[in-house]
Design an enzyme around this catalytic site. Sequence first.
Site, PDB file in Angstrom:
ATOM      1  CD  GLN A 127      -2.913   0.798   2.428  1.00 14.64           C
ATOM      2  OE1 GLN A 127      -3.688  -0.156   2.413  1.00 14.64           O
ATOM      3  NE2 GLN A 127      -2.858   1.638   3.436  1.00 14.64           N
ATOM      4  N   GLY A 128       0.651   2.120  -0.952  1.00 15.92           N
ATOM      5  CA  GLY A 128       1.405   3.369  -1.049  1.00 15.92           C
ATOM      6  C   GLY A 128       0.523   4.549  -0.702  1.00 15.92           C
ATOM      7  CB  SER A 130       1.891   6.642   5.139  1.00 17.98           C
ATOM      8  OG  SER A 130       0.778   6.190   5.875  1.00 17.98           O
ATOM      9  CD  GLU A 245      -7.483  -4.389   8.320  1.00 21.09           C
ATOM     10  OE1 GLU A 245      -7.533  -5.138   9.316  1.00 21.09           O
ATOM     11  OE2 GLU A 245      -7.266  -3.182   8.401  1.00 21.09           O
ATOM     12  CB  SER A 373      -2.192   7.282  17.221  1.00 18.85           C
ATOM     13  OG  SER A 373      -3.097   8.369  17.253  1.00 18.85           O
ATOM     14  CD  GLU A 375      -1.970   9.408  21.464  1.00 15.54           C
ATOM     15  OE1 GLU A 375      -1.237   9.220  22.441  1.00 15.54           O
ATOM     16  OE2 GLU A 375      -1.863   8.739  20.404  1.00 15.54           O
TER      17      GLU A 375
END
Length: 402
Positions: A127-128, A130, A245, A373, A375
């Site tokens: 997966q590209g 980030s 998923e 995350s 948070e």
Amino acid sequence: MEAGFLTDALERLRHDVRAWLEANAPRGWRESCTSHEAFLDMQRGWFAKLAEAGYAVPHWPAEWPGGGRSLAEQKVIYEELARADTPRLLLSFMSTYHAACTLFEWGSEAQQKQYIPRILEGEIWCQGFSEPNAGSDLAGVKTRAERQGDVYVVNGQKLWSTMGQFADKCLLLVRTSTEGAKQAGLTYLLLDLKTKGVTARPIHQIHGDEEFAELFLDNVEIPVEDRLGEEGQGWAVAQSTLSSERGLTLLELSARMRGALWRIGDLIRETGRENDVGILRDFGRLTTRVDATCALADQFLANRIAGVERVGDASLVKLSYSRTLREFTLLGLRLGGMDAQYHTPITFGGGMETGNWMADFMNSYAWTIAGGSDEVQRNIISERLLAMPREPKGWTLAGGAA
């Protein structure tokens, strides 16, 4: 009667899967995976076995081998895979979930015929998404794609691409426009990683593994026919990829953590701490937390099956899992004493509860970030489940909005 029939069918499936695993599950794979070469061979061989038996892609449509399984049936299969301590399908995970499910939803008939069979044959996707300055803020993607006739010419960099250095193909999110909202300028492409101008560089992690890669794209040409959706529709396609998923992975991971509690129990006995009240208290607390995480995962799946899943249900499981995993590995590290402080070779692809306590502990911190995350999960839970006010925007020292 109908519920009883369903329960009987699930128990028959569980019996069949368990019997098959007893005969076919890899033996001694943790001890053998001490190099990337051994890891790749084991992963490819195990995926091929599962695919042949019809257990590799139960979430795919019914026309594919082993596909068409209900969520309840998928749950049984993943529970038994975890119970037997089989290797997680790390190498093919992006292929069978992110790539396949996105192609099923957005791919043309020609694209599906071209790519889906190859995934079942073992073709690896990454997966590209980030980038150095676009992680949690995915809409901030800057990798640029300019259309020139029948191709897009792509320049930019991608980061944290899982198994990217081993992959054949890549799900690529690029920017084709800077006008309007950031999301509106994104386009989704399918990239052959053998294309001229692509460089994959593995990222060495603190515990010794290299699960991720950064991808450098220098004037890479991608045919327009390898676009999913329309130009500018990349944000919508990417959301399908990211949700492909959700849930079942957390259920499997939680089950694997429960199945590894014996490692802590063995350590308590080996270190003569059976009567240590403090250690027994911490172990009891950990066991309760693991059981609670598994119960949350079960409830999440039950809600999905019943059609009453809420936005934020998956965040509850993710947050509970990441925090409990930290407690699990920390207790193992404490019990291991000085021996656990030494760096020892890791099991590549071994998961987060391998008994290599220092590596496990360091790796556990990644799960407080991966997949959103802690948070971010807390914000989702507070705003979407508890209906609390949204977090206020920051303010500058001068008193203006940041």
